[in-house]
Design a protein around this motif. Structure first.
Motif, PDB file in Angstrom:
ATOM      1  N   THR A   2       3.992  -5.069  -1.121  1.00  0.00           N
ATOM      2  CA  THR A   2       3.189  -3.871  -0.634  1.00  0.00           C
ATOM      3  C   THR A   2       3.577  -2.666  -1.616  1.00  0.00           C
ATOM      4  O   THR A   2       4.700  -2.423  -1.722  1.00  0.00           O
ATOM      5  CB  THR A   2       3.640  -3.634   0.735  1.00  0.00           C
ATOM      6  OG1 THR A   2       3.475  -4.658   1.460  1.00  0.00           O
ATOM      7  CG2 THR A   2       2.881  -2.305   1.311  1.00  0.00           C
ATOM      8  N   THR A   3       2.773  -1.952  -2.072  1.00  0.00           N
ATOM      9  CA  THR A   3       2.872  -0.817  -3.052  1.00  0.00           C
ATOM     10  C   THR A   3       1.666   0.307  -2.411  1.00  0.00           C
ATOM     11  O   THR A   3       0.608  -0.293  -1.974  1.00  0.00           O
ATOM     12  CB  THR A   3       2.618  -1.426  -4.519  1.00  0.00           C
ATOM     13  OG1 THR A   3       1.245  -1.811  -4.612  1.00  0.00           O
ATOM     14  CG2 THR A   3       3.672  -2.283  -4.954  1.00  0.00           C
ATOM     15  N   GLU A   4       1.940   1.424  -2.984  1.00  0.00           N
ATOM     16  CA  GLU A   4       0.922   2.440  -2.743  1.00  0.00           C
ATOM     17  C   GLU A   4      -0.189   2.075  -3.622  1.00  0.00           C
ATOM     18  O   GLU A   4      -0.131   1.575  -4.783  1.00  0.00           O
ATOM     19  CB  GLU A   4       1.732   4.009  -3.009  1.00  0.00           C
ATOM     20  CG  GLU A   4       0.523   4.929  -2.941  1.00  0.00           C
ATOM     21  CD  GLU A   4       1.348   6.434  -3.506  1.00  0.00           C
ATOM     22  OE1 GLU A   4       0.597   7.424  -3.221  1.00  0.00           O
ATOM     23  OE2 GLU A   4       2.423   6.431  -3.756  1.00  0.00           O
ATOM     24  N   SER A   5      -1.353   2.285  -2.919  1.00  0.00           N
ATOM     25  CA  SER A   5      -2.598   1.911  -3.754  1.00  0.00           C
ATOM     26  C   SER A   5      -3.361   3.310  -3.848  1.00  0.00           C
ATOM     27  O   SER A   5      -3.378   4.117  -3.053  1.00  0.00           O
ATOM     28  CB  SER A   5      -3.338   0.904  -3.324  1.00  0.00           C
ATOM     29  OG  SER A   5      -4.342   0.553  -3.757  1.00  0.00           O
ATOM     30  N   SER A 168      -0.192   6.195 -11.975  1.00  0.00           N
ATOM     31  CA  SER A 168       0.082   5.933 -10.635  1.00  0.00           C
ATOM     32  C   SER A 168      -0.664   6.754  -9.632  1.00  0.00           C
ATOM     33  O   SER A 168      -1.335   7.778 -10.082  1.00  0.00           O
ATOM     34  CB  SER A 168       1.757   6.418 -10.320  1.00  0.00           C
ATOM     35  OG  SER A 168       1.673   7.823 -10.288  1.00  0.00           O
ATOM     36  N   PRO A 169      -0.905   6.344  -8.296  1.00  0.00           N
ATOM     37  CA  PRO A 169      -1.749   7.179  -7.392  1.00  0.00           C
ATOM     38  C   PRO A 169      -1.480   8.530  -7.333  1.00  0.00           C
ATOM     39  O   PRO A 169      -2.316   9.268  -7.260  1.00  0.00           O
ATOM     40  CB  PRO A 169      -1.506   6.464  -6.073  1.00  0.00           C
ATOM     41  CG  PRO A 169      -1.157   5.000  -6.650  1.00  0.00           C
ATOM     42  CD  PRO A 169      -0.486   5.086  -7.695  1.00  0.00           C
ATOM     43  N   GLU A 170      -0.084   8.920  -7.459  1.00  0.00           N
ATOM     44  CA  GLU A 170       0.508  10.189  -7.414  1.00  0.00           C
ATOM     45  C   GLU A 170      -0.281  11.032  -8.552  1.00  0.00           C
ATOM     46  O   GLU A 170      -0.308  12.016  -8.503  1.00  0.00           O
ATOM     47  CB  GLU A 170       1.775  10.261  -7.411  1.00  0.00           C
ATOM     48  CG  GLU A 170       2.589  11.532  -7.291  1.00  0.00           C
ATOM     49  CD  GLU A 170       4.008  11.673  -7.094  1.00  0.00           C
ATOM     50  OE1 GLU A 170       4.564  12.646  -6.649  1.00  0.00           O
ATOM     51  OE2 GLU A 170       4.724  10.676  -7.446  1.00  0.00           O
TER      52      GLU A 170
END
Length: 203
Positions: A2-5, A168-170
């Protein structure tokens, strides 16, 4: 894993951003040396990752199953660098799955057919020596490293004829307004220069 998407709205916003626009403001995240197989491409999508060890390419079946429509499959190779892991059948499967494109740290095969199938593919070249389903090594949706760039599942990938950036999403959220302003400024400057050029040609 699970990772940030990256959110869908952010993906849509980046459809108007060129890779070179990102390159004007950011160095990290640039994947070099993997040009598109066919010209005139622009892809934006969430990353699905696969780590292979050529000539074992069996895990790519699992990677295609794990990918969602609109994703970009990023394939890292810790094995033989001159062994092609991607060809006609996997491209057909990727088209059926609805992938936005594929980025491969290595060569491809069946190149004449790949050029007709319409899937954007970024790779290092072509090879008649190919992977086979050994079932010994390989993982899906884990962090991988390609050309010194760390790529996480769920990252945002922007790729076009000028190259590839992974954010990255950020990062993608933080940079969007700055990149949109750069695109707008370049568009205004382009109109100005084209008008001046038109005056010179017409004089």
């Amino acid at each position: 894993m699970t990772t940030e998407s990256v959110p869908a709205a952010l993906i849509d916003a980046y459809r108007g951003i060129a890779a070179s626009t990102i390159g004007h403001v950011l160095q990290e995240g640039h994947i070099h040396g993997l040009p598109p197989l066919v010209a005139d491409v622009h892809i934006v999508g969430r990353v699905t990752t696969a780590q292979i060890h050529a000539p074992d390419g069996s895990v790519l079946r699992d990677a295609l199953i794990a990918s969602q429509p609109g994703n970009v499959l990023v394939v890292a190779n810790s094995g033989e660098a001159n062994c092609a892991c991607w060809g006609e059948l996997r491209t057909l499967a990727a088209r059926i799955k609805g992938l936005a494109g594929v980025v491969i740290d290595g060569p491809v095969t069946d190149v004449r057919v790949l050029r007709t199938l319409g899937l954007p593919i970024f790779c290092s070249g072509v090879s008649a020596y190919t992977t086979r389903p050994l079932g010994e090594q390989g993982t899906v949706n884990v962090p991988v490293t390609i050309r010194g760039v760390r790529v996480q599942p769920g990252d945002l990938l922007v790729g076009d004829d000028d190259g590839i950036y992974v954010l990255s999403p950020e990062q993608a959220g933080e940079l969007l307004e700055r990149l949109q302003n750069k695109e707008a400024a370049d568009a205004a400057r382009r109109v100005e220069l084209q008008a001046r050029l038109g005056q010179l040609v017409g004089s």
